[in-house]
Design a protein around this motif. Sequence first.
Motif, PDB file in Angstrom:
ATOM      1  N   UNK A   1       6.762   9.000   2.664  1.00 45.97           N
ATOM      2  CA  UNK A   1       6.222   9.737   1.428  1.00 45.97           C
ATOM      3  C   UNK A   1       4.791  10.456   1.936  1.00 45.97           C
ATOM      4  N   UNK A   2       3.840   9.345   2.228  1.00 47.95           N
ATOM      5  CA  UNK A   2       2.528   9.940   2.302  1.00 47.95           C
ATOM      6  C   UNK A   2       2.329  10.301   3.878  1.00 47.95           C
ATOM      7  N   UNK A   3       3.077   9.764   4.984  1.00 49.64           N
ATOM      8  CA  UNK A   3       3.043   9.676   6.389  1.00 49.64           C
ATOM      9  C   UNK A   3       4.060  10.513   6.795  1.00 49.64           C
ATOM     10  N   UNK A   4       3.748  11.064   8.140  1.00 53.13           N
ATOM     11  CA  UNK A   4       4.877  11.598   8.835  1.00 53.13           C
ATOM     12  C   UNK A   4       5.848  10.567   9.442  1.00 53.13           C
ATOM     13  N   UNK A   5       7.195  11.082   9.452  1.00 57.39           N
ATOM     14  CA  UNK A   5       8.278  10.109  10.105  1.00 57.39           C
ATOM     15  C   UNK A   5       8.152   9.959  11.625  1.00 57.39           C
ATOM     16  N   UNK A   6       7.768  10.978  12.271  1.00 55.91           N
ATOM     17  CA  UNK A   6       7.750  10.921  13.770  1.00 55.91           C
ATOM     18  C   UNK A   6       6.373  10.002  14.077  1.00 55.91           C
ATOM     19  N   UNK A   7       6.379   9.049  14.908  1.00 60.20           N
ATOM     20  CA  UNK A   7       5.235   8.144  15.151  1.00 60.20           C
ATOM     21  C   UNK A   7       4.139   9.354  15.919  1.00 60.20           C
ATOM     22  N   UNK A   8       4.657  10.205  16.651  1.00 56.93           N
ATOM     23  CA  UNK A   8       3.598  11.026  17.396  1.00 56.93           C
ATOM     24  C   UNK A   8       2.830  11.660  16.688  1.00 56.93           C
ATOM     25  N   UNK A   9       3.229  11.979  15.251  1.00 51.74           N
ATOM     26  CA  UNK A   9       2.225  12.634  14.114  1.00 51.74           C
ATOM     27  C   UNK A   9       2.041  11.820  13.028  1.00 51.74           C
ATOM     28  N   UNK A  10       2.550  10.496  12.713  1.00 54.52           N
ATOM     29  CA  UNK A  10       2.292   9.788  11.707  1.00 54.52           C
ATOM     30  C   UNK A  10       1.834   8.325  11.800  1.00 54.52           C
TER      31      UNK A  10
ATOM     32  N   UNK B   1       0.677  -1.147   0.169  1.00 54.97           N
ATOM     33  CA  UNK B   1       0.211  -0.046  -0.025  1.00 54.97           C
ATOM     34  C   UNK B   1       0.916   1.178   0.136  1.00 54.97           C
ATOM     35  N   UNK B   2       0.204   2.305   0.750  1.00 56.24           N
ATOM     36  CA  UNK B   2       1.106   3.693   0.773  1.00 56.24           C
ATOM     37  C   UNK B   2       2.278   3.777   1.617  1.00 56.24           C
ATOM     38  N   UNK B   3       2.188   2.671   2.817  1.00 59.88           N
ATOM     39  CA  UNK B   3       3.270   2.809   3.836  1.00 59.88           C
ATOM     40  C   UNK B   3       4.537   2.806   3.321  1.00 59.88           C
TER      41      UNK B   3
END
Length: 500
Positions: free
Chosen positions: A128-137, A119-121
């Motif tokens: 690319x589609x998500x934030x690198x920081x897990x607190x945001x992504x 998928x997009x992950x």
Amino acid sequence: MTQRGEKNRLNAPCSIYEVHLGSWRRIQEDGNRFLSYRELAKSLPSYVAALNFTHVEFLPLTEHPFYGSWGYQTTGYFAPTARYGTPQDFMFLVDALHQQGIGVIMDWVPSHFPDDAHGLAHFDGTFLFEHADPRQGFQPDWHSFLFNYGRHEVRAFLTSSALFWLDKYHIDGLRMDAVTSMLYLDYGRKDGEWIANRNGGRENLDAVTFLRHLNEAIYRDYPDTQTFAEESTDWPMVSRPTNTGGLGFGLKWNMGWMHDTLQYFAEDPLNRKYHHAQLIFSIWYAFSENFVLPLSHDEVVYGKGSLIGKMPGDEWQQFANLRLLYGYMWGHPGKKLLFMGCEFGQKREWQHDQSLEWELLQQPQHAGLRLWVEDLNRVYRNEAALYQQDFSRDGFQWMDCHYAEKSIVSFIRRGYNPADTVLVICNFTPIVRDNYRVGVPSSGYWHELLNSDTELYGGSGVGNFGGVEAGPISAGDMFYSLMLRLPPLGVLFFKRGRKA
């Protein structure tokens, strides 16, 4: 398609039948398989039309790897799921519904996506589609990635997906899932697990910008469609135009009405007088947004039981309560949404891998409930007072909301034409109420449009012989009134007209 602009207007009737395609009907003789898009096109449109619903709403049909997610874990933002057939087959189903005059709304999920490698992950090996920081992504509740709405490319990707469904598949509206999770940076997180915005707040400013631009694009290119927000907080102006500071949605689900009303109905009728304020509270904010009243799939899963199972009392009282709930809902300001199976009182909780309990329609109480929903929708579509001014205080007035001791409410709904006025009276106890006086705005004969206690629906047959003549006796703010006999756990609809 040429008529849908009129049918999707905010002052038009909107009664939505929510459907999960994989479990609406299954073929037991063929390994419990679900129907294809083309098989559904043979039966679903005629069924929805017979029930007089104006729209269907499909749980997400964008391609998803895990069937048990019901489509809410989307991987293919430009592909209808292949489980039920080809893209052309889905087009065939949409067209079949349109041929019956039924609008098609589709759930669409711009809030999160699963971590499947195909998928997009980590799409290109980077975030690319998500934030690198897990607190945001990353959303821990769903184990899903969150879109980075600060990126122009991500906003363009999602906007293109939304417009694609409206363009290529002639979808008439998009219901956007989990908007609350998009708006708040701390959604589903504890202190220290999220990052504040540039102003130090919890609002996701990039998501706000995206939602406004998205709705602007949809209403610019497809002004005859609608967008619906599933948003469960008091975020202001969700369904107000962006040029006035709103998010730009056409309508918003009224989660507060749903929670309060279901909690009220779960009470023993003898105790309802102590919870009267919970029932009438929704009118205080009913016109702050363009609301849809939802009794959706979320209320009949995860151990919550069926709607009929939530109703107190013996079987007769359970069905009377459910007919009363639907009558109150259809009389209350706001558009309507009912999940499949609830129209005939499915007994067991919804299961995504099982067919609805269609065999229950062989039983009179279940068949009567289905007929009640059919007639509610018929009267709703025929009576302008019940939909024209859903989002204006001019369309509603209490006749009596203070009769907590006997758990009775009465109100009128108004259309643009005063002659279209409809009176609604609800008795939330299993006791027949004789000599109940209710005010009405004019003299003359008021005929009974609907009575949920009619024997055809499984009721006891208590009523007012088809109508009542208004007398010159004041009641409340009105100079005329009706003397009525209220059925137990019943709702009555009246309209002024000629005596039959």
